[in-house]
Design a protein around this motif. Structure first.
Motif, mmCIF file in Angstrom:
data_model
loop_
_atom_site.group_PDB
_atom_site.id
_atom_site.type_symbol
_atom_site.label_atom_id
_atom_site.label_comp_id
_atom_site.label_asym_id
_atom_site.label_seq_id
_atom_site.Cartn_x
_atom_site.Cartn_y
_atom_site.Cartn_z
ATOM 1 N N THR A 115 0.995 -1.065 0.108
ATOM 2 C CA THR A 115 -0.002 0.041 0.038
ATOM 3 C C THR A 115 0.873 1.347 0.021
ATOM 4 N N HIS A 116 2.187 1.285 -0.289
ATOM 5 C CA HIS A 116 2.920 2.092 -0.318
ATOM 6 C C HIS A 116 3.014 2.878 -1.800
ATOM 7 N N GLY A 117 2.451 3.940 -1.909
ATOM 8 C CA GLY A 117 2.348 4.526 -3.358
ATOM 9 C C GLY A 117 3.696 5.155 -3.979
ATOM 10 N N VAL A 118 3.545 5.445 -5.167
ATOM 11 C CA VAL A 118 4.619 5.790 -6.065
ATOM 12 C C VAL A 118 5.243 7.100 -5.645
ATOM 13 N N ARG A 119 3.986 7.959 -5.552
ATOM 14 C CA ARG A 119 4.408 9.133 -5.102
ATOM 15 C C ARG A 119 3.886 9.452 -3.558
ATOM 16 N N PRO A 120 4.545 10.307 -2.732
ATOM 17 C CA PRO A 120 4.196 10.499 -1.306
ATOM 18 C C PRO A 120 2.955 10.815 -1.223
ATOM 19 N N GLN A 121 2.078 11.632 -2.098
ATOM 20 C CA GLN A 121 0.600 11.888 -1.765
ATOM 21 C C GLN A 121 0.020 10.562 -1.817
ATOM 22 N N GLU A 122 0.109 9.563 -2.411
ATOM 23 C CA GLU A 122 -0.331 8.418 -2.456
ATOM 24 C C GLU A 122 -0.297 7.681 -1.136
ATOM 25 N N THR A 123 1.010 7.659 -0.491
ATOM 26 C CA THR A 123 1.404 7.023 0.551
ATOM 27 C C THR A 123 0.710 7.659 1.600
ATOM 28 N N LEU A 124 0.646 9.047 1.548
ATOM 29 C CA LEU A 124 -0.135 9.737 2.577
ATOM 30 C C LEU A 124 -1.488 9.489 2.874
ATOM 31 N N LEU A 125 -2.160 9.322 1.573
ATOM 32 C CA LEU A 125 -3.635 8.629 1.656
ATOM 33 C C LEU A 125 -3.698 7.256 2.225
ATOM 34 N N SER A 126 -2.781 6.392 1.852
ATOM 35 C CA SER A 126 -2.454 4.814 2.242
ATOM 36 C C SER A 126 -2.448 4.962 3.957
ATOM 37 N N VAL A 127 -1.927 5.899 4.433
ATOM 38 C CA VAL A 127 -1.654 5.956 6.046
ATOM 39 C C VAL A 127 -2.907 6.309 6.434
ATOM 40 N N HIS A 128 -3.638 7.252 6.015
ATOM 41 C CA HIS A 128 -4.987 7.714 6.347
ATOM 42 C C HIS A 128 -5.941 6.931 6.151
#
Length: 237
Positions: A115-128
């Motif tokens: 669930t770790h995104g390619v972009r930081p914004q995707e990973t932020l959403l993953s955490v939330h």
């Protein structure tokens, strides 16, 4: 297949999903044998919070804006506080936190990697999204463990300080509307991965029709809470 919660528990306990806004309005579902052993539950819950802290700490290093770094540090600090509180509870019960968490390091690290995104914004959403859904799921499980479960529920219901993550995502979408469709699509993928993790937590092998009927109300509430999170970010669930 990720094998979680394989240990059986004595019957007669209840699994309850509690709303963060109104704990008195809860859906009580009798899972009996589907709930995990207390040591398994505590070990996984503690390691999940440690994983959120680790991912957010990585994102701080990738975030250029000082105010955004500070916002992410608050969310990371909240996850670490929950982890430390769960570890303290485990020690109070006479157990070694490392021993309880270690069996779940590999499957939970694999989940975070997936669930770790390619972009930081995707990973932020993953955490939330994933932290919100799994926190809710562990709150549901907490009703099975008496006083220990009530203490875990209090820990998980503490402020997660993820409002800053929502603000960053909203600013990202405002700056480029194409992010809305990309993040909405990513969010839908996250739901599938997260629900698979939760389902794996409840099955020794597969769920029969009777067990499916017991599980359905809990997962319905998980999805309802997820939709509210997505709506708050102007994203379609």
């Amino acid at each position: 297949m990720v094998k979680w919660f394989w240990q059986r528990r004595e019957p007669g306990r209840k699994l309850q999903l509690r709303s963060r806004e109104d704990l008195g309005d809860a859906t009580r579902v009798d899972f009996e044998e589907l709930a995990p052993a207390i040591d398994t539950y505590l070990g996984q819950a503690a390691y999940l919070q440690l994983g959120y802290f680790e991912t957010l700490s990585e994102l701080i290093a990738l975030t250029p804006g000082l105010s955004d770094k500070e916002a992410l540090s608050r969310a990371a600090g909240a996850a670490l506080t929950k982890h430390e509180a769960l570890v303290a509870l485990i020690r109070e019960r006479g157990d070694d936190p490392t021993d309880l968490m270690l069996p779940f390091r590999e499957p939970l690290d694999s989940f975070r990697a997936a669930t770790h995104g390619v972009r930081p914004q995707e990973t932020l959403l993953s955490v939330h999204i994933t932290a919100g859904m799994l926190d809710d799921f562990y709150l549901a499980l907490s009703a099975s463990y008496g006083e220990t479960g009530r203490r875990v529920a209090l820990i998980l219901q503490a402020d997660d300080d993820r409002a800053g993550i929502v603000e960053i995502i909203l600013r990202t979408i405002d700056g480029d509307p194409e992010w809305a469709s990309l993040l909405a699509l990513w969010g839908r993928r996250l739901v599938g991965d997260t629900l698979l993790i939760a389902r794996a937590a409840l099955r020794p092998a597969t769920l029969g029709a009777v067990d499916e009927a017991k599980v359905e109300p809990v997962f319905t509430e998980l999805m309802s809470a997820h939709s509210k999170r997505m709506d708050a970010m102007a994203l379609a669930a």
